[in-house]
Design an enzyme around this catalytic site. Structure first.
Site, PDB file in Angstrom:
ATOM      1  N   LYS A  91       2.369  -5.786   2.728  1.00 19.02           N
ATOM      2  CA  LYS A  91       3.053  -4.519   3.063  1.00 19.02           C
ATOM      3  C   LYS A  91       2.800  -4.066   4.502  1.00 19.02           C
ATOM      4  CE  LYS A  91       3.708  -2.706  -1.589  1.00 19.02           C
ATOM      5  NZ  LYS A  91       3.481  -1.656  -2.582  1.00 19.02           N
ATOM      6  N   ASP A 127       7.979   3.313  -2.374  1.00 15.02           N
ATOM      7  CA  ASP A 127       6.901   3.622  -3.330  1.00 15.02           C
ATOM      8  C   ASP A 127       6.708   5.133  -3.433  1.00 15.02           C
ATOM      9  OD1 ASP A 127       6.202   1.011  -4.108  1.00 15.02           O
ATOM     10  OD2 ASP A 127       4.918   0.745  -2.357  1.00 15.02           O
TER      11      ASP A 127
HETATM   12  N1  LIG Z   1       3.550   1.860 -10.431  1.00 12.64           N
HETATM   13  C1  LIG Z   1       3.799   1.299  -9.260  1.00 12.64           C
HETATM   14  O1  LIG Z   1       4.939   1.238  -8.786  1.00 12.64           O
HETATM   15  C2  LIG Z   1       2.678   0.750  -8.439  1.00 12.64           C
HETATM   16  C3  LIG Z   1       2.885   0.436  -7.085  1.00 12.64           C
HETATM   17  C4  LIG Z   1       1.821  -0.075  -6.347  1.00 12.64           C
HETATM   18  C5  LIG Z   1       0.601  -0.279  -6.954  1.00 12.64           C
HETATM   19  N2  LIG Z   1       0.424   0.021  -8.282  1.00 12.64           N
HETATM   20  C6  LIG Z   1      -0.870  -0.162  -8.925  1.00 12.64           C
HETATM   21  O2  LIG Z   1      -1.810   0.667  -8.259  1.00 12.64           O
HETATM   22  C7  LIG Z   1      -3.115   0.083  -8.315  1.00 12.64           C
HETATM   23  C8  LIG Z   1      -3.707   0.071  -6.913  1.00 12.64           C
HETATM   24  O3  LIG Z   1      -2.924  -0.788  -6.089  1.00 12.64           O
HETATM   25  P1  LIG Z   1      -3.082  -0.762  -4.496  1.00 12.64           P
HETATM   26  O4  LIG Z   1      -2.063  -1.703  -3.973  1.00 12.64           O
HETATM   27  O5  LIG Z   1      -3.125   0.621  -3.982  1.00 12.64           O
HETATM   28  O6  LIG Z   1      -4.532  -1.404  -4.330  1.00 12.64           O
HETATM   29  P2  LIG Z   1      -5.468  -1.268  -3.052  1.00 12.64           P
HETATM   30  O7  LIG Z   1      -6.490  -2.343  -3.216  1.00 12.64           O
HETATM   31  O8  LIG Z   1      -4.665  -1.180  -1.811  1.00 12.64           O
HETATM   32  O9  LIG Z   1      -6.180   0.168  -3.239  1.00 12.64           O
HETATM   33  C9  LIG Z   1      -7.039   0.471  -4.314  1.00 12.64           C
HETATM   34  C10 LIG Z   1      -8.075   1.486  -3.807  1.00 12.64           C
HETATM   35  O10 LIG Z   1      -8.853   1.920  -4.917  1.00 12.64           O
HETATM   36  C11 LIG Z   1     -10.221   2.013  -4.487  1.00 12.64           C
HETATM   37  N3  LIG Z   1     -11.083   1.944  -5.664  1.00 12.64           N
HETATM   38  C12 LIG Z   1     -11.341   0.859  -6.441  1.00 12.64           C
HETATM   39  N4  LIG Z   1     -12.152   1.218  -7.434  1.00 12.64           N
HETATM   40  C13 LIG Z   1     -12.418   2.542  -7.307  1.00 12.64           C
HETATM   41  C14 LIG Z   1     -13.182   3.480  -8.039  1.00 12.64           C
HETATM   42  N5  LIG Z   1     -13.857   3.130  -9.155  1.00 12.64           N
HETATM   43  N6  LIG Z   1     -13.220   4.753  -7.616  1.00 12.64           N
HETATM   44  C15 LIG Z   1     -12.558   5.131  -6.492  1.00 12.64           C
HETATM   45  N7  LIG Z   1     -11.812   4.281  -5.751  1.00 12.64           N
HETATM   46  C16 LIG Z   1     -11.737   3.011  -6.157  1.00 12.64           C
HETATM   47  C17 LIG Z   1     -10.384   0.867  -3.516  1.00 12.64           C
HETATM   48  O11 LIG Z   1     -11.511   1.054  -2.669  1.00 12.64           O
HETATM   49  C18 LIG Z   1      -9.047   0.898  -2.781  1.00 12.64           C
HETATM   50  O12 LIG Z   1      -9.083   1.726  -1.634  1.00 12.64           O
HETATM   51  C19 LIG Z   1      -2.922  -1.309  -8.920  1.00 12.64           C
HETATM   52  O13 LIG Z   1      -3.257  -1.260 -10.281  1.00 12.64           O
HETATM   53  C20 LIG Z   1      -1.432  -1.572  -8.765  1.00 12.64           C
HETATM   54  O14 LIG Z   1      -0.927  -2.427  -9.762  1.00 12.64           O
HETATM   55  C21 LIG Z   1       1.437   0.549  -9.015  1.00 12.64           C
HETATM   56  O1  LIG Z   2       6.622  -4.648  -9.324  1.00  9.91           O
HETATM   57  C1  LIG Z   2       6.037  -5.188  -8.398  1.00  9.91           C
HETATM   58  O2  LIG Z   2       5.659  -6.349  -8.446  1.00  9.91           O
HETATM   59  C2  LIG Z   2       5.853  -4.421  -7.090  1.00  9.91           C
HETATM   60  O3  LIG Z   2       4.909  -5.127  -6.363  1.00  9.91           O
HETATM   61  C3  LIG Z   2       5.317  -3.009  -7.297  1.00  9.91           C
HETATM   62  C4  LIG Z   2       5.152  -2.264  -5.970  1.00  9.91           C
HETATM   63  O4  LIG Z   2       4.118  -2.834  -5.187  1.00  9.91           O
HETATM   64  C5  LIG Z   2       6.462  -2.278  -5.196  1.00  9.91           C
HETATM   65  O5  LIG Z   2       6.277  -1.662  -3.927  1.00  9.91           O
HETATM   66  C6  LIG Z   2       7.070  -3.668  -5.004  1.00  9.91           C
HETATM   67  O6  LIG Z   2       8.398  -3.471  -4.499  1.00  9.91           O
HETATM   68  C7  LIG Z   2       7.156  -4.399  -6.341  1.00  9.91           C
END
Ligand SMILES: NC(=O)c1ccc[n+]([C@@H]2O[C@H](COP(=O)([O-])OP(=O)(O)OC[C@H]3O[C@@H](n4cnc5c(N)ncnc54)[C@H](O)[C@@H]3O)[C@@H](O)[C@H]2O)c1
Ligand SMILES: O=C(O)[C@]1(O)C[C@@H](O)[C@@H](O)[C@H](O)C1
Length: 314
Positions: A91, A127
């Site tokens: 990203k 997002d």
């Molecule tokens: N629903 C959606 O569209 C969507 C989109 C993106 C990501 N996600 C989900 O969000 C989650 C995070 O993804 P991301 O890309 O932001 O990951 P990332 O690794 O960029 O960020 C996660 C953050 O959480 C922190 N962290 C980890 N454990 C922790 C704890 N116990 N307490 C406090 N902070 C903690 C880490 O230090 C990090 O900064 C994943 O499960 C991902 O699947 C969902």
């Molecule tokens: O569903 C996924 O796999 C995604 O990775 C979830 C989220 O990260 C979005 O920004 C991506 O476009 C798609």
């Protein structure tokens, strides 16, 4: 490559629809074989009668080199793709392959959607619009005067930006890596002078949660392979809404604990559907219907549960 910012606020800039075109788009990232996003786009295209192919561009299958992200963006443009979705770990890395960034993507420093219209590769971020659209659809007029967010990574940046854009008055961001929370709060605060955005240590948010309107989890804690809850469930109370962005599984331990406490609850499904619907519109110029896409999402989740059960019987 020198990136230009798009002039002025530019939330979504759909292209002019062309009914005779077959759209070819893709998802670039690592560990994406099981992503539900391709199926969401294709189901919506089928429903709308739009010719549409969604490909997976899996860095793992291409030698696992995230450093190739920008090069792959340029290749996709040359190959005639209409657009790309982008996910971890690309990203930020894709930005070197772009001509322009939307103002939102520039502030967030993260791109999850790229359009290749008129010979220009433009990076967007859906997002944050996905989160807030899902929040309003799922939690309606839930108050956001005081919100605690745990997690300051990629999803955390999008959610914090979405909440502040929506008018959050006081946003406390905590991350186990304290410097991440501090740098996210410092990056966003100047853009929202009417809001208070502060970083806090994860062991210092209990009091704020007790009086907050809402709590959002943007850490991976609760997703498959990362069991547990990001905060002590004893801190939850019926006056608090609780949102989790995790969607694998939808029912995280935090979501379950929050339901048991009587909190209004939002799981991660609507955010992933919202980002997909906004990206679909950017790619095609045709509005997607998030409600139909949410139904397709739940069908896909049920199908994957049935597959897992069948697999475990074999
Ligand atoms: N629903 C959606 O569209 C969507 C989109 C993106 C990501 N996600 C989900 O969000 C989650 C995070 O993804 P991301 O890309 O932001 O990951 P990332 O690794 O960029 O960020 C996660 C953050 O959480 C922190 N962290 C980890 N454990 C922790 C704890 N116990 N307490 C406090 N902070 C903690 C880490 O230090 C990090 O900064 C994943 O499960 C991902 O699947 C969902
Ligand atoms: O569903 C996924 O796999 C995604 O990775 C979830 C989220 O990260 C979005 O920004 C991506 O476009 C798609």
């Amino acid at each position: 490559m020198m990136l230009q910012a798009l002039a002025g606020p530019q939330p979504l800039q759909p292209r002019t629809p062309d009914v005779h075109h077959r759209f070819v788009v893709g998802l670039l990232g690592s560990g994406i074989a099981g992503s539900l996003t391709p199926g969401l786009h294709e189901a919506e295209a089928d429903r709308l009668g739009v010719a549409y192919t969604y490909r997976i561009i899996d860095l793992d299958a291409l030698g696992g080199q995230p450093g190739r992200s920008a090069e792959l963006v340029r290749s996709a443009a040359e190959l005639g793709y209409d657009g790309l979705n982008v996910t971890h770990p690309s990203k930020q890395l894709v930005q070197d392959g772009l001509d322009e960034l939307s103002p939102d993507a520039r502030i967030l420093g993260a791109v999850n959607t790229i359009t290749f219209h008129g010979g220009r590769a433009v990076g967007h971020n859906t997002d944050h619009t996905g989160f807030i659209g899902g929040f309003r659809a799922g939690l309606h007029s839930a108050p956001i005067n005081s919100v605690v967010q745990v997690g300051a990574g990629g999803a955390g940046a999008a959610v914090a930006y979405a909440l502040l854009n929506a008018g959050a008055g006081h946003l406390v961001i905590a991350d186990i890596e304290a410097d991440r929370a501090e740098s996210l709060a410092a990056r966003l605060a100047p853009h929202f002078p009417n809001s208070e955005v502060v970083a806090a240590r994860t062991d210092a948010i209990a009091g704020t949660i007790r009086t907050a309107d809402g709590l959002v989890n943007t850490t991976p804690i609760g997703m498959t392979g990362h069991p547990g809850t990001p905060v002590d469930p004893h801190l939850l109370h019926p006056g608090l809404w609780v949102a989790d962005v995790i969607y694998r599984p939808l029912e995280t331990a935090l979501v379950t604990a929050a339901r048991e406490k009587g909190c209004a609850v939002l799981d991660g499904g609507r955010m992933v559907v919202g980002q997909a619907a906004a990206a679909f519109e950017l790619f095609t110029g045709i509005p997607a219907d998030p409600d139909h896409m949410l139904a397709a999402f739940h069908r896909a989740v049920s199908a994957s549960h049935s597959d897992q059960k069948d697999g475990s019987r074999r």
